[in-house]
Design an enzyme around this catalytic site. Structure first.
Site, PDB file in Angstrom:
ATOM      1  N   ARG A 148     -33.762 -15.800 -41.866  1.00 26.11           N
ATOM      2  CA  ARG A 148     -34.780 -14.749 -42.456  1.00 26.11           C
ATOM      3  C   ARG A 148     -35.054 -14.964 -43.842  1.00 26.11           C
ATOM      4  O   ARG A 148     -34.517 -15.610 -44.486  1.00 26.11           O
ATOM      5  CB  ARG A 148     -34.205 -13.302 -42.277  1.00 26.11           C
ATOM      6  CG  ARG A 148     -33.380 -12.978 -40.897  1.00 26.11           C
ATOM      7  CD  ARG A 148     -33.112 -11.549 -40.929  1.00 26.11           C
ATOM      8  NE  ARG A 148     -32.746 -11.009 -39.551  1.00 26.11           N
ATOM      9  CZ  ARG A 148     -31.192 -11.323 -39.218  1.00 26.11           C
ATOM     10  NH1 ARG A 148     -30.229 -11.903 -40.310  1.00 26.11           N
ATOM     11  NH2 ARG A 148     -30.851 -10.908 -38.185  1.00 26.11           N
ATOM     12  N   LYS A 172     -28.070  -9.428 -41.926  1.00 26.47           N
ATOM     13  CA  LYS A 172     -28.358  -7.994 -42.180  1.00 26.47           C
ATOM     14  C   LYS A 172     -26.862  -7.417 -42.235  1.00 26.47           C
ATOM     15  O   LYS A 172     -25.810  -8.054 -41.516  1.00 26.47           O
ATOM     16  CB  LYS A 172     -29.024  -7.473 -40.844  1.00 26.47           C
ATOM     17  CG  LYS A 172     -30.650  -7.660 -40.997  1.00 26.47           C
ATOM     18  CD  LYS A 172     -31.260  -7.302 -40.058  1.00 26.47           C
ATOM     19  CE  LYS A 172     -32.686  -7.532 -39.930  1.00 26.47           C
ATOM     20  NZ  LYS A 172     -33.476  -6.646 -38.829  1.00 26.47           N
ATOM     21  N   HIS A 242     -41.372 -15.580 -40.426  1.00 30.76           N
ATOM     22  CA  HIS A 242     -40.693 -15.080 -39.356  1.00 30.76           C
ATOM     23  C   HIS A 242     -41.179 -15.993 -38.223  1.00 30.76           C
ATOM     24  O   HIS A 242     -40.372 -16.205 -37.010  1.00 30.76           O
ATOM     25  CB  HIS A 242     -40.936 -13.546 -39.006  1.00 30.76           C
ATOM     26  CG  HIS A 242     -39.504 -12.802 -38.405  1.00 30.76           C
ATOM     27  ND1 HIS A 242     -38.632 -12.533 -39.325  1.00 30.76           N
ATOM     28  CD2 HIS A 242     -39.191 -12.322 -37.453  1.00 30.76           C
ATOM     29  CE1 HIS A 242     -37.547 -12.146 -38.782  1.00 30.76           C
ATOM     30  NE2 HIS A 242     -37.878 -11.814 -37.440  1.00 30.76           N
ATOM     31  N   ARG A 245     -38.939 -18.822 -37.944  1.00 33.20           N
ATOM     32  CA  ARG A 245     -37.882 -18.265 -37.338  1.00 33.20           C
ATOM     33  C   ARG A 245     -37.683 -18.384 -35.672  1.00 33.20           C
ATOM     34  O   ARG A 245     -37.105 -18.736 -35.042  1.00 33.20           O
ATOM     35  CB  ARG A 245     -37.360 -17.065 -37.950  1.00 33.20           C
ATOM     36  CG  ARG A 245     -36.081 -16.252 -37.177  1.00 33.20           C
ATOM     37  CD  ARG A 245     -35.628 -15.166 -37.981  1.00 33.20           C
ATOM     38  NE  ARG A 245     -34.794 -14.227 -37.315  1.00 33.20           N
ATOM     39  CZ  ARG A 245     -33.438 -14.322 -37.473  1.00 33.20           C
ATOM     40  NH1 ARG A 245     -32.919 -15.136 -38.117  1.00 33.20           N
ATOM     41  NH2 ARG A 245     -32.864 -13.479 -37.006  1.00 33.20           N
ATOM     42  N   HIS A 268     -28.048 -12.247 -34.855  1.00 30.02           N
ATOM     43  CA  HIS A 268     -28.299 -11.267 -34.224  1.00 30.02           C
ATOM     44  C   HIS A 268     -27.056 -10.350 -33.995  1.00 30.02           C
ATOM     45  O   HIS A 268     -25.982 -10.832 -33.587  1.00 30.02           O
ATOM     46  CB  HIS A 268     -29.008 -11.413 -32.884  1.00 30.02           C
ATOM     47  CG  HIS A 268     -30.617 -11.766 -32.963  1.00 30.02           C
ATOM     48  ND1 HIS A 268     -31.139 -12.578 -32.228  1.00 30.02           N
ATOM     49  CD2 HIS A 268     -31.379 -11.480 -34.039  1.00 30.02           C
ATOM     50  CE1 HIS A 268     -32.501 -12.753 -32.590  1.00 30.02           C
ATOM     51  NE2 HIS A 268     -32.396 -12.075 -33.564  1.00 30.02           N
ATOM     52  N   TYR A 277     -36.389 -14.306 -26.607  1.00 31.29           N
ATOM     53  CA  TYR A 277     -37.110 -15.758 -26.548  1.00 31.29           C
ATOM     54  C   TYR A 277     -37.091 -16.448 -25.411  1.00 31.29           C
ATOM     55  O   TYR A 277     -37.678 -17.478 -25.090  1.00 31.29           O
ATOM     56  CB  TYR A 277     -36.105 -16.525 -27.643  1.00 31.29           C
ATOM     57  CG  TYR A 277     -36.238 -16.030 -28.967  1.00 31.29           C
ATOM     58  CD1 TYR A 277     -37.307 -16.263 -29.682  1.00 31.29           C
ATOM     59  CD2 TYR A 277     -35.192 -15.508 -29.623  1.00 31.29           C
ATOM     60  CE1 TYR A 277     -37.355 -15.712 -31.094  1.00 31.29           C
ATOM     61  CE2 TYR A 277     -35.276 -15.076 -30.945  1.00 31.29           C
ATOM     62  CZ  TYR A 277     -36.394 -15.113 -31.380  1.00 31.29           C
ATOM     63  OH  TYR A 277     -36.670 -14.667 -33.052  1.00 31.29           O
TER      64      TYR A 277
END
Length: 297
Positions: A148, A172, A242, A245, A268, A277
C-alpha cells in the site's frame, strides 16, 4: 473536545496510519458540518439521533456519493460513537438503528501488465540520476510487491534486506509482514542506495523514499509520480498507487498463484478481501473463451 479525544485515541492508542486518521477526521468534520446547519442545533453528542444520521445519508446520496463511500463514513460514525459510549459520554449509540446502503461491487482497476513491464524496461523513460532512479523504484516496489501507499512511505532503509531479498512492511492494524523482492528490484534498490548516499541533502530522513531534498516522501508526491509514468501507457482515468497494487494481485492470480498466498502478500485480514481479484480473473477467462472457442458466439 470529544473529536480531539477520539482522534488522539485512534492516532496514539490504536496507532492507525496517518492516511486512516485523516479519513476519519474528514468524515467526522463533514458530519459535524451537517449538524451545524441552522435548522439543526446539537450541543452534545448525546443529542445526536439516528434521524440525524439518516438525514445525512440522504444528503450524501443526493450529492451522488457512492454507496461504498457512504458505508465508510457510517463506519467512522460507528467507531466514534462506540468510543463515546465506552467513555460514558453517551448512554446509547445512534448508529445502532442505522442501515447502510448496499454498495455495488466494483472490480479492481488494473493496468496492462505487459505495457507496464515494457515501461519499466524502457531506459529512455527514467533518467539515471537520483530522481529518475527513485521514481522507477517507486513504480517497481508498488507493482513488484503489492504494498500500500502508506506502507511504502513507512519503509526505512533498515527494512530492506537485499541479501535475503525481502522487505519488511508495517501494514494495517500494525501488522508486520515480509514480502519477497524479485532480482530486478534488488538490483534497483542497490543502485538507488548508492545514489542516495552520494546525494548532499538539505534534510536527512531515515525513510527509504525521500524527496529531491532528502525529506520524507509524502502521499501527493507518490501519486504524481505514479500518474506521470502511467500516462505513458494508459488512458484510463484512475492512475494511482493502488492501481499498481491491484495489478500485482491480478497478475499473480492470472499466473496461478494460490489465493491464500496472495492474501498474505497483500496483508489482507481475511480471504474475502482478496477474493475480489477472482472476478478480474474470471472476466479474463471469459474474454479468452470468446476469442478462442468456435462456439463462443
Amino acid at each position: 473536545m470529544f473529536l480531539e479525544q477520539f482522534i488522539s485515541y485512534i492516532k496514539y492508542e490504536k496507532r492507525y496510519s496517518l492516511h486512516t486518521v485523516a479519513a476519519y477526521e474528514s468524515d467526522l468534520a463533514q458530519f459535524y458540518t451537517f449538524l451545524n446547519h441552522p435548522e439543526v442545533v446539537i450541543h452534545h453528542p448525546s443529542e445526536v439521533t439516528h434521524h440525524h444520521i439518516r438525514n445525512w445519508m440522504v444528503e450524501l446520496m443526493n450529492a451522488d456519493i457512492t454507496g461504498r463511500s457512504i458505508n465508510r463514513k457510517i463506519a467512522t460514525l460507528r467507531k466514534y460513537f462506540k468510543f463515546l459510549l465506552q467513555g460514558q459520554h453517551i448512554t446509547a449509540t445512534p448508529t445502532a438503528r442505522v442501515q447502510t446502503p448496499k454498495a455495488s461491487k466494483q472490480l479492481p482497476v488494473v493496468v496492462d501488465e505487459e505495457k507496464l513491464s515494457r515501461l519499466l524496461d524502457n531506459n529512455d523513460i527514467f533518467s539515471e540520476d537520483f530522481a529518475g532512479v527513485r521514481d522507477k523504484l517507486i513504480i517497481e516496489l508498488l507493482f513488484g510487491t503489492g504494498m500500500r501507499l502508506a506502507e511504502l512511505l513507512g519503509i526505512i532503509d533498515a527494512d530492506i534486506d537485499t541479501y535475503e531479498g525481502t522487505v519488511k512492511v508495517l501494514g494495517k492494524r500494525n501488522k508486520q509482514r515480509i514480502i519477497p523482492l524479485n532480482k530486478e528490484l534488488k538490483q534497483l534498490l542497490l543502485k538507488y542506495s548508492t545514489l542516495k548516499k552520494n546525494e548532499i541533502f538539505a534534510n536527512n530522513s531515515l525513510k527509504l523514499i525521500v524527496t529531491n531534498k532528502g525529506a520524507d516522501a509524502y502521499p501527493k508526491m507518490v501519486y504524481l509520480i505514479v500518474q506521470k509514468y502511467l500516462n505513458y501507457i494508459s488512458t484510463q482515468n484512475k492512475k494511482s498507487p493502488h492501481v499498481l497494487r491491484h495489478t500485482f494481485a491480478t497478475s499473480l492470480l492470472n499466473k496461478g498463484a494460490d489465493l491464500n498466498a496472495i492474501k498474505d502478500l497483500l496483508g489482507h485480514a481475511s480471504l474475502s478481501a482478496t477474493q475480489v481479484y477472482t472476478h478480474n480473473s474470471v472476466e479474463r477467462l471469459k474474454s479468452i473463451y470468446k476469442q478462442a472457442h468456435p462456439k463462443a458466439n
